[in-house]
Design a protein around this motif. Sequence first.
Motif, PDB file in Angstrom:
ATOM      1  N   CYS A 144      39.461 147.415  -5.330  1.00 14.71           N
ATOM      2  CA  CYS A 144      40.405 146.337  -5.800  1.00 14.71           C
ATOM      3  C   CYS A 144      41.952 146.579  -5.209  1.00 14.71           C
ATOM      4  O   CYS A 144      42.298 147.540  -5.104  1.00 14.71           O
ATOM      5  N   GLY A 145      42.487 145.440  -5.224  1.00 15.24           N
ATOM      6  CA  GLY A 145      44.105 145.605  -4.982  1.00 15.24           C
ATOM      7  C   GLY A 145      44.938 146.029  -6.210  1.00 15.24           C
ATOM      8  O   GLY A 145      44.820 147.320  -6.598  1.00 15.24           O
ATOM      9  N   ARG A 146      45.513 144.979  -6.891  1.00 16.14           N
ATOM     10  CA  ARG A 146      46.140 145.264  -8.184  1.00 16.14           C
ATOM     11  C   ARG A 146      45.187 145.813  -9.351  1.00 16.14           C
ATOM     12  O   ARG A 146      43.950 145.052  -9.498  1.00 16.14           O
ATOM     13  N   LYS A 147      45.452 146.802 -10.134  1.00 14.73           N
ATOM     14  CA  LYS A 147      44.584 147.388 -11.254  1.00 14.73           C
ATOM     15  C   LYS A 147      45.152 147.404 -12.363  1.00 14.73           C
ATOM     16  O   LYS A 147      46.417 148.027 -12.720  1.00 14.73           O
ATOM     17  N   VAL A 148      44.686 146.842 -13.481  1.00 14.57           N
ATOM     18  CA  VAL A 148      45.096 146.578 -14.861  1.00 14.57           C
ATOM     19  C   VAL A 148      44.161 147.179 -15.894  1.00 14.57           C
ATOM     20  O   VAL A 148      42.822 146.824 -15.685  1.00 14.57           O
ATOM     21  N   ALA A 149      44.382 148.457 -16.359  1.00 17.95           N
ATOM     22  CA  ALA A 149      43.507 148.857 -17.421  1.00 17.95           C
ATOM     23  C   ALA A 149      43.716 148.702 -18.881  1.00 17.95           C
ATOM     24  O   ALA A 149      45.025 148.313 -19.239  1.00 17.95           O
ATOM     25  N   VAL A 150      42.774 148.505 -19.529  1.00 17.92           N
ATOM     26  CA  VAL A 150      42.427 148.035 -21.094  1.00 17.92           C
ATOM     27  C   VAL A 150      41.977 149.192 -21.622  1.00 17.92           C
ATOM     28  O   VAL A 150      40.955 149.518 -21.060  1.00 17.92           O
ATOM     29  N   SER A 151      42.372 149.660 -22.727  1.00 17.71           N
ATOM     30  CA  SER A 151      41.795 150.942 -23.385  1.00 17.71           C
ATOM     31  C   SER A 151      41.892 150.704 -25.009  1.00 17.71           C
ATOM     32  O   SER A 151      43.068 150.102 -25.400  1.00 17.71           O
ATOM     33  N   ASN A 152      41.056 151.225 -25.629  1.00 16.79           N
ATOM     34  CA  ASN A 152      41.068 151.371 -27.134  1.00 16.79           C
ATOM     35  C   ASN A 152      42.087 152.480 -27.438  1.00 16.79           C
ATOM     36  O   ASN A 152      42.417 152.466 -28.960  1.00 16.79           O
TER      37      ASN A 152
END
Length: 514
Positions: A144-152
């Motif tokens: 994918c192009g733009r990457k947004v990561a979510v983490s605990n």
Amino acid sequence: MLGTRFSSKLFLFLSKPFKRQGHPSSFTRKQNNMRSFSLVQKTGEVSNKTVVFHLEGALLRSTSLFPYFMLVAFEAGGLLRCLLLFLSYPLVWLVGEDQLGLRVMVFLCFFGIKKSTFRIGSSVLPKFFLEDVGWEGFAAVMSCGRKVAVSNLPRIMVEGFLKDYLGVDAVVARDVKSLSGYFSGLMDQNKENEILLGEFKRGDAVIGIVSHNKHVGQNFFPHCKEVYSVSEAEKSNWQVLPREKYPKPLIFHDGRLAFKPTPASCLAMVMWIPFGIFVCVIRITLGILLPFNTSAPILAFSGTRITLSIPQNSLNQNQEKPKSHMLYVCNHRTLVDPLHIAHALNKPVCAVTYSLSRFNELITPIRTARLTRDREKDRETMEKLLRVSNLVVCPEGTTCREPYLLRFSPLFAELTDDIVPVALDVKASMFYGTTASGHKCLDPVFHYMNPNPSYFIKILEHLPKSETCAGGKTRIEVANNVQNKIANALGFLCTSLTRKDKYMILAGNEGICH
């Protein structure tokens, strides 16, 4: 129609490892017999999309956060904090790692740690994260192009890895609060919804990838055009991300632990350490008090392994000049490289080093001399040593754990034309015997605390005169040639990185010891 067509194509791209989760009710599509991925064919379809993915659920193969907190506890807090976290694991397991258990681990690991010196997230954890990344999840996210990561996990633990190694554009994670420059062990309020909504307002077509049993997915999947969930059963079949597929080569990393500290492996470490200290004392004492030909077999009996490879004509390579001494040029793996070369050659050598603690100078059984980084002074020092003994030099100037060679300083090429390249490799099963930010005086201790510290030593052919400065080569050409010979013997890659680069990355300084 367009939305349905895009959903079908994206599902084929993600195929087997992911199951589509509709909104508001979820469903699972029928699995097909296609291969998991076809990156070349599918990249163009999602390369202009934004992906919001859950790090632990959509990228990492393991299901537990405990090993990463144990790394923080051991590397930043020491053995006692590590033991405290280990003893608390039954409670963490009982209450779960998502909510209360997470807060317990954060508090135990971070309370009282100085914030300005905390570099575990950028120097230690990336190695273990990369080794835990699943190839299937990685391919989906990176396409994918733009990457947004979510983490605990706290932001300070994951941001360095996500931005430096995966090129993630934004990281959504909670911060650990600090007080007077020290971590309090408490995390701030969860602001995931606010941050993610800001991402969705960008107007991009957003794809979500979450774990089906992680609550974090509830915060953002209703706003995504497409959402894919990953079950634990599917993750168990994921392949390890090959080293050659790393977005950025892993050349430098710090920390003492050489294994992923799961609860079972931590129990083994805790049980081994008392015995390991005893074995370490025996190994170091034997190396000091006994001659080389006597201590080597005893060290082997204690578990130390040295694999030696010597060219057939090396034993007679110095017959023409019996009074000359050889310059052994090796890559640098641990502080005890010269000692192991002396054992392998079964004859005395002396060594030069840039940074050797006073303690290590006292206990080493071979003669050592400090270098000053003043070219003329260092050259004079090495010439004096070479006139009285065989000399071992490590032109890299610092150790490197991974299969890479740093740039070789060319100063050794000016000393003599009797040059013998030596290729070294070392295997650590429990502890690394090197450090960039820790106590260097403990480097030999941690190396010899390994159950089976193993060295691979390959003495290469004596460098022909035509490949030395006496044969018309420049000192830089000689240094590069020796570097290539050693790299080829080990199957390593050459780099132009230096000691300064390593210490700036791992410790935030130039690695100069006073």
